[in-house]
Motif scaffolding. Structure first.
Motif, PDB file in Angstrom:
ATOM      1  N   LEU A  40      -2.834  -2.701 -21.672  1.00  0.00           N
ATOM      2  CA  LEU A  40      -1.608  -2.287 -21.614  1.00  0.00           C
ATOM      3  C   LEU A  40      -1.354  -2.647 -20.060  1.00  0.00           C
ATOM      4  CD1 LEU A  40      -1.524   1.107 -23.464  1.00  0.00           C
ATOM      5  CD2 LEU A  40       0.058  -0.936 -23.983  1.00  0.00           C
ATOM      6  N   GLY A  41      -2.265  -2.506 -19.270  1.00  0.00           N
ATOM      7  CA  GLY A  41      -1.592  -2.609 -17.572  1.00  0.00           C
ATOM      8  C   GLY A  41      -1.459  -4.067 -17.515  1.00  0.00           C
ATOM      9  N   ASP A  42      -2.231  -4.919 -18.179  1.00  0.00           N
ATOM     10  CA  ASP A  42      -1.917  -6.560 -18.028  1.00  0.00           C
ATOM     11  C   ASP A  42      -0.705  -6.847 -18.475  1.00  0.00           C
ATOM     12  OD1 ASP A  42      -4.664  -6.801 -16.885  1.00  0.00           O
ATOM     13  OD2 ASP A  42      -5.495  -7.620 -18.919  1.00  0.00           O
ATOM     14  N   LEU A  43      -0.226  -6.177 -19.654  1.00  0.00           N
ATOM     15  CA  LEU A  43       0.960  -6.561 -20.478  1.00  0.00           C
ATOM     16  C   LEU A  43       2.239  -6.002 -19.529  1.00  0.00           C
ATOM     17  CD1 LEU A  43       2.812  -7.558 -22.725  1.00  0.00           C
ATOM     18  CD2 LEU A  43       2.308  -5.056 -23.647  1.00  0.00           C
ATOM     19  N   LEU A  44       1.893  -4.953 -18.877  1.00  0.00           N
ATOM     20  CA  LEU A  44       2.948  -4.329 -18.136  1.00  0.00           C
ATOM     21  C   LEU A  44       3.090  -5.237 -16.518  1.00  0.00           C
ATOM     22  CD1 LEU A  44       2.333  -0.660 -18.023  1.00  0.00           C
ATOM     23  CD2 LEU A  44       4.612  -1.786 -18.941  1.00  0.00           C
ATOM     24  N   PHE A  45       1.989  -5.651 -16.095  1.00  0.00           N
ATOM     25  CA  PHE A  45       1.942  -6.479 -15.002  1.00  0.00           C
ATOM     26  C   PHE A  45       2.548  -7.921 -14.902  1.00  0.00           C
ATOM     27  CE2 PHE A  45      -0.200  -9.263 -11.951  1.00  0.00           C
ATOM     28  CZ  PHE A  45       0.010  -8.752 -10.698  1.00  0.00           C
ATOM     29  N   THR A  46       2.647  -8.323 -16.272  1.00  0.00           N
ATOM     30  CA  THR A  46       2.964  -9.811 -16.706  1.00  0.00           C
ATOM     31  C   THR A  46       4.571  -9.787 -16.759  1.00  0.00           C
ATOM     32  OG1 THR A  46       1.089 -10.258 -17.917  1.00  0.00           O
ATOM     33  CG2 THR A  46       2.688 -11.770 -18.336  1.00  0.00           C
ATOM     34  N   ILE A  47       4.909  -8.570 -17.471  1.00  0.00           N
ATOM     35  CA  ILE A  47       6.395  -8.353 -17.602  1.00  0.00           C
ATOM     36  C   ILE A  47       7.146  -7.881 -16.258  1.00  0.00           C
ATOM     37  CG2 ILE A  47       8.048  -6.678 -18.423  1.00  0.00           C
ATOM     38  CD1 ILE A  47       6.483  -5.900 -20.637  1.00  0.00           C
ATOM     39  N   VAL A  48       6.523  -7.319 -15.327  1.00  0.00           N
ATOM     40  CA  VAL A  48       7.007  -7.497 -13.936  1.00  0.00           C
ATOM     41  C   VAL A  48       7.089  -8.784 -13.338  1.00  0.00           C
ATOM     42  CG1 VAL A  48       6.327  -6.686 -11.622  1.00  0.00           C
ATOM     43  CG2 VAL A  48       6.107  -5.115 -13.437  1.00  0.00           C
ATOM     44  N   LYS A  57       0.991  -1.408   0.037  1.00  0.00           N
ATOM     45  CA  LYS A  57       0.079   0.095  -0.071  1.00  0.00           C
ATOM     46  C   LYS A  57       0.805   1.326   0.113  1.00  0.00           C
ATOM     47  CE  LYS A  57      -2.140   1.163   3.755  1.00  0.00           C
ATOM     48  NZ  LYS A  57      -2.954   1.231   4.865  1.00  0.00           N
ATOM     49  N   GLY A  58       0.678   2.348  -1.040  1.00  0.00           N
ATOM     50  CA  GLY A  58       1.220   3.441  -0.827  1.00  0.00           C
ATOM     51  C   GLY A  58       2.606   3.385  -1.915  1.00  0.00           C
ATOM     52  N   LEU A  59       2.870   2.454  -2.469  1.00  0.00           N
ATOM     53  CA  LEU A  59       4.235   2.014  -3.378  1.00  0.00           C
ATOM     54  C   LEU A  59       3.620   2.629  -4.785  1.00  0.00           C
ATOM     55  CD1 LEU A  59       5.824  -1.427  -2.318  1.00  0.00           C
ATOM     56  CD2 LEU A  59       6.600   0.962  -1.805  1.00  0.00           C
ATOM     57  N   PRO A  60       4.604   2.886  -5.443  1.00  0.00           N
ATOM     58  CA  PRO A  60       4.535   3.254  -6.974  1.00  0.00           C
ATOM     59  C   PRO A  60       3.877   1.741  -7.583  1.00  0.00           C
ATOM     60  CG  PRO A  60       6.332   4.209  -6.355  1.00  0.00           C
ATOM     61  CD  PRO A  60       5.980   3.386  -5.250  1.00  0.00           C
ATOM     62  N   SER A  61       3.053   2.164  -8.764  1.00  0.00           N
ATOM     63  CA  SER A  61       2.376   0.867  -9.348  1.00  0.00           C
ATOM     64  C   SER A  61       3.207  -0.318  -9.681  1.00  0.00           C
ATOM     65  CB  SER A  61       1.618   1.371 -10.430  1.00  0.00           C
ATOM     66  OG  SER A  61       0.496   2.227  -9.941  1.00  0.00           O
ATOM     67  N   MET A  62       4.326   0.147 -10.252  1.00  0.00           N
ATOM     68  CA  MET A  62       5.250  -0.990 -10.562  1.00  0.00           C
ATOM     69  C   MET A  62       5.740  -1.654  -9.390  1.00  0.00           C
ATOM     70  SD  MET A  62       8.761  -0.905 -13.249  1.00  0.00           S
ATOM     71  CE  MET A  62       7.807  -0.767 -14.589  1.00  0.00           C
ATOM     72  N   LEU A  63       6.260  -1.162  -8.441  1.00  0.00           N
ATOM     73  CA  LEU A  63       6.943  -1.583  -7.222  1.00  0.00           C
ATOM     74  C   LEU A  63       5.626  -2.430  -6.563  1.00  0.00           C
ATOM     75  CD1 LEU A  63       9.054   1.210  -5.655  1.00  0.00           C
ATOM     76  CD2 LEU A  63       9.928  -0.719  -6.947  1.00  0.00           C
ATOM     77  N   ARG A  64       4.570  -2.044  -6.531  1.00  0.00           N
ATOM     78  CA  ARG A  64       3.723  -2.607  -5.838  1.00  0.00           C
ATOM     79  C   ARG A  64       3.245  -3.962  -6.466  1.00  0.00           C
ATOM     80  NH1 ARG A  64      -2.550  -2.251  -4.843  1.00  0.00           N
ATOM     81  NH2 ARG A  64      -2.755  -3.438  -3.036  1.00  0.00           N
ATOM     82  N   ALA A  65       3.251  -4.018  -7.859  1.00  0.00           N
ATOM     83  CA  ALA A  65       3.055  -5.159  -8.849  1.00  0.00           C
ATOM     84  C   ALA A  65       4.160  -6.413  -8.421  1.00  0.00           C
ATOM     85  CB  ALA A  65       2.986  -4.964 -10.249  1.00  0.00           C
ATOM     86  N   TYR A  66       5.414  -5.718  -8.116  1.00  0.00           N
ATOM     87  CA  TYR A  66       6.747  -6.747  -7.985  1.00  0.00           C
ATOM     88  C   TYR A  66       6.199  -7.253  -6.514  1.00  0.00           C
ATOM     89  CZ  TYR A  66      11.250  -8.118  -7.441  1.00  0.00           C
ATOM     90  OH  TYR A  66      12.557  -8.631  -7.269  1.00  0.00           O
ATOM     91  N   LYS A  67       5.930  -6.453  -5.601  1.00  0.00           N
ATOM     92  CA  LYS A  67       5.547  -6.952  -4.256  1.00  0.00           C
ATOM     93  C   LYS A  67       4.310  -7.846  -4.192  1.00  0.00           C
ATOM     94  CE  LYS A  67       5.817  -5.486   0.537  1.00  0.00           C
ATOM     95  NZ  LYS A  67       6.356  -4.521   1.483  1.00  0.00           N
ATOM     96  N   GLU A  73      12.092  -1.753 -11.381  1.00  0.00           N
ATOM     97  CA  GLU A  73      12.323  -0.355 -11.342  1.00  0.00           C
ATOM     98  C   GLU A  73      13.988   0.012 -11.849  1.00  0.00           C
ATOM     99  OE1 GLU A  73      11.472   3.513 -10.598  1.00  0.00           O
ATOM    100  OE2 GLU A  73      10.095   1.730 -10.502  1.00  0.00           O
ATOM    101  N   LEU A  74      14.690  -1.023 -11.506  1.00  0.00           N
ATOM    102  CA  LEU A  74      16.267  -0.810 -11.897  1.00  0.00           C
ATOM    103  C   LEU A  74      16.311  -1.034 -13.270  1.00  0.00           C
ATOM    104  CD1 LEU A  74      17.998  -2.654  -8.873  1.00  0.00           C
ATOM    105  CD2 LEU A  74      17.738  -0.237  -9.418  1.00  0.00           C
ATOM    106  N   ALA A  75      15.716  -2.208 -13.886  1.00  0.00           N
ATOM    107  CA  ALA A  75      15.657  -2.563 -15.171  1.00  0.00           C
ATOM    108  C   ALA A  75      15.165  -1.624 -15.838  1.00  0.00           C
ATOM    109  CB  ALA A  75      14.904  -3.633 -15.527  1.00  0.00           C
ATOM    110  N   LEU A  76      14.110  -0.608 -15.643  1.00  0.00           N
ATOM    111  CA  LEU A  76      13.490   0.274 -16.320  1.00  0.00           C
ATOM    112  C   LEU A  76      14.469   1.484 -16.339  1.00  0.00           C
ATOM    113  CD1 LEU A  76      11.152   1.562 -18.095  1.00  0.00           C
ATOM    114  CD2 LEU A  76       9.883   2.069 -15.976  1.00  0.00           C
TER     115      LEU A  76
END
Length: 273
Positions: free
Chosen positions: A205-213, A149-159, A224-227
């Motif tokens: 597009l969100g589904d694609l990004l989520f799967t890449i994470v 909760k409160g993390l940027p979306s990419m980091l939250r997806a990872y978590k 985050e480091l990769a991007l």
């Protein structure tokens, strides 16, 4: 020592105490008008900015800059703690913050300070998570309660995906994730005829990004480091592209798409070992 003596103290082991005393003085009558006017809400953006600047220094392995930026992050902690100490309704200061942290570290490391065992880093995370759920009385709540909760979306997806993988909700291998990325890419392609504001465009597009994470997580790559690395590479190459065109007497404003593409391919070719 009085506050005045502490503020001027040069003893290495008392510098944290000195920083706290300086912040207290800045907030007092006759101190700094700007510092005195701040509230918890007014400096939220400062906390975010200082954290990101510290992260940038860490990634660059710029140790002197990292030391400075860690100090700026610490300033935000001291600032918030001082404001809380001034307000009887909040009722805590830097000592209470440090005590709660120390108590939490002991509680959540029973494999160090208690009788629990943890053979490796993954086991440690399992112990930490179990203790945390008991502490917050959320053992009967959904497994993903408050996760990231409160993390940027990419980091939250990872978590989120890292946590569900702990209970076996994951692809059996890397190839399965790659297949899912292909599937999601095809679904993104199907949205191309749709208007930009069609909700399906953002969803796919969100589904694609989520799967890449997910693939990043499985490959033990921080997305985050990769991007960030991809951003830096793109910036470096585009700067080289601009220099290449400038060497030909062509400005970015005047360059055609083909001239830019030719210069881009030339830059990439020069970078290859």
């Amino acid at each position: 020592m009085t506050d005045g003596e502490i503020i001027n103290c040069r003893e290495p082991e008392r510098q944290l105490e000195r920083a706290v005393a300086i912040m207290r003085r800045l907030r007092m009558p006759g101190g700094c008008p700007w510092d005195a006017a701040q509230t918890h809400d007014s400096i939220i953006s400062n906390m975010l900015e200082e954290c990101y600047e510290c992260i940038d220094a860490i990634r660059a392995k710029d140790w002197p800059h990292m030391r400075e930026e860690l100090g700026d992050v610490l300033l935000q902690v001291i600032f918030h703690a001082q404001m809380a100490q001034e307000n009887p309704q909040e009722g805590f200061g830097i000592n209470e913050v440090a005590r709660e942290l120390a108590d939490k570290l002991v509680r959540r490391h029973p494999h160090v300070f208690g009788d629990a065992t943890a053979a490796d880093a993954d086991a440690v995370l399992g112990v930490w998570d179990a203790v945390k759920r008991r502490e917050h009385d959320i053992e009967d709540k959904p497994y993903l309660h408050d996760c990231g909760k409160g993390l940027p979306s990419m980091l939250r997806a990872y978590k989120l995906t890292k946590k569900v993988a702990k209970v076996g909700f994951d692809w059996p291998d890397h190839a399965g994730v790659v297949d899912k990325i292909r599937e999601e890419t095809d679904e993104v392609a199907e949205t191309l005829p749709l208007a930009d504001d069609d909700p399906h465009v953002q969803e796919e597009l969100g589904d694609l990004l989520f799967t890449i994470v997910n693939l990043c997580r499985r490959r033990k790559v921080d997305p985050e480091l990769a991007l960030d690395a991809a951003n830096r590479k793109f910036e470096r190459r585009f700067n080289a592209l601009e220099a290449c065109l400038k060497g030909q007497g062509i400005s970015l404003a005047d360059a055609s798409a083909q001239q830019m593409e030719d210069a881009w391919q030339q830059v990439k070719k020069q970078e290859r070992p």
